[in-house]
Each structure stands twice: as structure tokens, then as C-alpha cells.
Scaffold this active site. Structure first.
Site, PDB file in Angstrom:
ATOM      1  N   GLU A  33      31.011  31.517  75.311  1.00  0.00           N
ATOM      2  CA  GLU A  33      32.265  31.780  76.313  1.00  0.00           C
ATOM      3  C   GLU A  33      32.383  30.297  78.192  1.00  0.00           C
ATOM      4  OE1 GLU A  33      36.017  33.973  78.020  1.00  0.00           O
ATOM      5  OE2 GLU A  33      34.302  34.854  78.208  1.00  0.00           O
ATOM      6  N   ASP A  62      40.051  41.218  75.268  1.00  0.00           N
ATOM      7  CA  ASP A  62      38.921  41.570  76.570  1.00  0.00           C
ATOM      8  C   ASP A  62      38.785  42.587  77.414  1.00  0.00           C
ATOM      9  OD1 ASP A  62      36.312  40.842  77.286  1.00  0.00           O
ATOM     10  OD2 ASP A  62      36.878  38.529  77.720  1.00  0.00           O
ATOM     11  N   ASP A  63      39.781  41.933  78.417  1.00  0.00           N
ATOM     12  CA  ASP A  63      40.293  42.887  79.939  1.00  0.00           C
ATOM     13  C   ASP A  63      40.987  42.980  79.911  1.00  0.00           C
ATOM     14  OD1 ASP A  63      36.747  44.142  80.392  1.00  0.00           O
ATOM     15  OD2 ASP A  63      36.870  41.652  79.887  1.00  0.00           O
ATOM     16  N   HIS A  83      37.270  43.150  69.652  1.00  0.00           N
ATOM     17  CA  HIS A  83      36.955  42.772  71.355  1.00  0.00           C
ATOM     18  C   HIS A  83      37.671  43.666  72.081  1.00  0.00           C
ATOM     19  CE1 HIS A  83      33.994  40.281  73.718  1.00  0.00           C
ATOM     20  NE2 HIS A  83      34.243  40.680  74.798  1.00  0.00           N
TER      21      HIS A  83
END
Length: 362
Positions: free
Chosen positions: A218, A296-297, A29
Site C-alpha cells: 500500500e 481497514d479503519d 481486513h
């Protein structure tokens, strides 16, 4: 773990052990723009004359509210960063640097998520945009030590017909090795659009052998996860962390073999949980869920992949055996070729067989 003070929840912090950086793992991810190094963002912004918001120039972890206002701010920051990626060379650089950073943190297989629509205007269309990323993924796989595959992701804020076009494009490049498309995702604000409207796109992807990898669970809770299960038949859920709020749902996910891509730093930055210690990682694992930790980011959320594993140790009391189990889960849930999975699982066993490294093993 005797002698270590217990937390309020009764768990005890795991003692320092083997390095989470050298633990072999898969990263399932990670978003394309969100993988960017902060220094690369500043360089590209200066090169292309893009004025960045102060939050992006500060290189600090953002803290947002878990409502639509918080998401709007996140999207504004993400769009500003994406606006700095203007050329094929920029795109190639992001893939190579993401792979190099992952390899340095023990990731041996990376599934990088990208929406080629976002970059098509600069390189002549969605097909050239995807081919640039795939070519860079093959190069990165050869030179960095991390094999890179691609997940094509549609956006919930665009029309479902756009998602079908992306699914057909992804199907043309479907494969099982580095430099191929291995999955089809659905990202952006879970509160936007109707999940069921994207079912035809996911059906196209499934017929091509691609994994179904939508975001869910989420920003929204168990009801949204159930809707995603029924409509999109996921192999993994991007996040899925809030399924822990409903034991029956969590049991259903476990029985169906749906893995959860849990991204603790994202959960905290977006205000879903107040701290890394509040992410229900232990509850998910105790219920038998297959968990793959992700960053993620990291451009916005700060910690990269190894830090998510350190949090499992420091905030949730996972010992080395439990960390190894998380790494095995990430590998097993990946779309890596079976031979690659066997090799990486053996490397995890080797990591666990080494003598503990003490406090330096973080």
C-alpha cells in the site's frame, strides 16, 4: 450497460442493482481500534478523561499525505483512539459493536485484527487481552449474525522478538471457527523495519496452522511485495493493491493463490490514490487476482464495508455479477470452516438470483 455514458477509461458505470448491504460477504481486513463507532469513541473519551484531537471529534474522513509525515499523523490519531480503550468491558464492547455493524452490512464472517500488546497494560498482560477479545468474539458470533474470528498482528515498529512472542501466543489459540485465532499478521508502516526479520515469527504461526497475513503493497510498491512474498510466504496480503503496478508480480501472486485485501477508502485517505475511482480494482480483477474488499479503519477512513462494494459499482462499473464474484472471493479467501464457506457461497448465489432492486438497491 448500453445508453450509459462511458468514462474516460472506457468503462461504463454499472446501473443500480441489488443491495450491496444485503450481499453476503466476508470481511477480512478490519482493525480492532479502527472498527470503533465514532459515537463510542466520544463516549469512552469522556468516560476516561481523554482529550481527543479535533480530527477525531469531527467524525470526518481524514486526508493524509502518502509520506512519513502523513503516516505519523495517522498513527497519532490511531493512538489517541486506542488510548480510550481502557477496560475489559471497553474491549468487549468494540468486538460486539464491530460484529453488529458488519452483520448489518451483510458480512457473515469477520476476521478482526488485533495486537493484544496495545491493551495489555490495562488488563494484566497480552494473554488476558487476547482472551477478552476471543471471549467477546464468541459472544458476538452467537448474537449478531456475523461469526467473528481473530487475527493476531505484530507491529513493524516493535522488535521482531516481540513478534515471536505474539506468534507463540496466537498459536495457543489457533482454530478454524468463531472465537479462535485464524491468522497472524504484521501491520504498521511498511517503511519501518526489515521484513525478513519477522520471518521466524511467521514460521511459528504457520506451524500452528495459522494463515500468514502481513500488510504489504500500500505505502510501498512492487519491490516490497516481492520481499514480503519471499520472506513471509503470505496466504493473503493486507492491501497488496500496488502489485497492480507490475504485471509480472501480479501474475506471480495470481499463480501462487495469494489473495489481496483491498481497502479503497484507506488508499484514498492515506494519499496512495487521489480518489476511489483511481484504485486499480478493475485491473487487479481482470488479471485474475482474488480480491477481498475491506474497510481497514473506518473510524478514521469513513466508509464501512458495504460502501467499498458500492464504490466497485459506482466508480468501477462492476455489475451485480461482478460484485457477487468479489463477495465469493472474500469468502473463499477467508479462514472460515469449509461448511461455513459452502453456506455463504450459496447465499451469494441466492442474492444474485433475486430480481434486481433498481435505484433503491444501493
Amino acid at each position: 450497460m448500453t445508453g450509459t455514458p462511458a468514462r474516460q477509461d472506457g468503462t461504463r458505470p454499472a446501473p443500480p442493482g441489488r443491495s450491496t448491504t444485503t450481499l453476503p460477504k466476508a470481511h477480512l481486513h478490519l482493525h480492532f481500534t479502527g472498527s470503533m463507532r465514532p459515537a463510542t469513541l466520544l463516549e469512552l473519551a469522556d468516560r476516561h478523561g481523554v482529550r481527543l484531537p479535533a480530527a477525531l471529534r469531527s467524525q470526518e474522513m481524514v486526508n493524509l499525505s502518502p509520506d512519513e509525515r502523513g503516516w505519523f499523523r495517522f498513527q497519532r490519531l490511531y493512538d489517541a483512539a486506542r488510548n480510550c480503550v481502557r477496560t475489559a468491558e471497553d474491549m468487549q464492547r468494540l468486538v460486539l459493536e464491530a460484529a453488529a455493524d458488519d452483520a448489518a452490512e451483510g458480512s457473515r464472517w469477520l476476521e478482526l485484527q488485533v495486537d493484544p500488546t496495545s491493551y495489555a497494560v490495562h488488563v494484566g498482560g497480552i494473554t488476558p487481552a487476547l482472551e477478552i477479545v476471543l471471549d467477546a468474539a464468541r459472544t458476538a458470533s452467537a448474537v449478531t449474525g456475523a461469526e467473528v474470528a481473530v487475527v493476531v498482528a505484530a507491529s513493524r515498529i516493535r522488535h521482531p522478538l516481540d513478534a515471536r512472542a505474539l506468534a507463540r501466543l496466537a498459536a495457543r489459540y489457533a482454530g478454524s471457527g468463531p472465537g479462535t485465532v485464524v491468522g497472524f499478521g504484521l501491520s504498521n508502516d511498511e517503511r519501518r523495519g526489515s521484513t525478513a526479520d519477522f520471518a521466524p515469527a511467521f514460521a511459528i504461526a504457520r506451524r500452528a496452522g495459522l494463515a500468514s497475513l502481513p500488510h504489504s503493497g500500500e505505502l510501498l510498491g512492487p519491490d516490497h511485495v516481492r520481499e514480503t512474498l519471499r520472506a513471509l510466504h503470505p496466504d493473503r496480503l493486507g492491501h497488496g493493491v500496488r502489485s497492480g503496478e507490475d504485471p509480472a508480480l501480479l501474475a506471480e501472486l495470481v499463480a501462487a493463490g495469494v489473495a489481496l485485501e483491498v481497502c479503497p477508502a484507506s488508499n484514498v485517505s492515506l494519499g496512495v490514490y487521489p480518489s476511489m475511482a483511481d484504485v486499480p480494482l478493475r485491473r487487479l480483477v481482470a488479471a485474475g487476482a482474488q480480491v477481498a474488499l475491506g474497510a481497514d479503519d473506518p473510524l478514521l477512513f469513513g466508509p464501512r464495508l458495504a460502501a467499498q462494494y458500492r464504490s466497485a459499482r459506482e466508480d468501477h462499473g462492476f455489475d451485480d455479477a461482478a460484485l457477487a464474484a468479489l463477495a465469493r472471493g472474500s469468502i473463499s479467501a477467508s479462514r472460515a470452516p469449509e461448511a461455513t464457506k459452502r453456506r455463504l457461497l450459496a447465499e451469494v448465489d441466492d442474492w444474485l438470483a433475486r430480481p434486481g432492486e433498481g435505484a433503491q438497491g444501493r
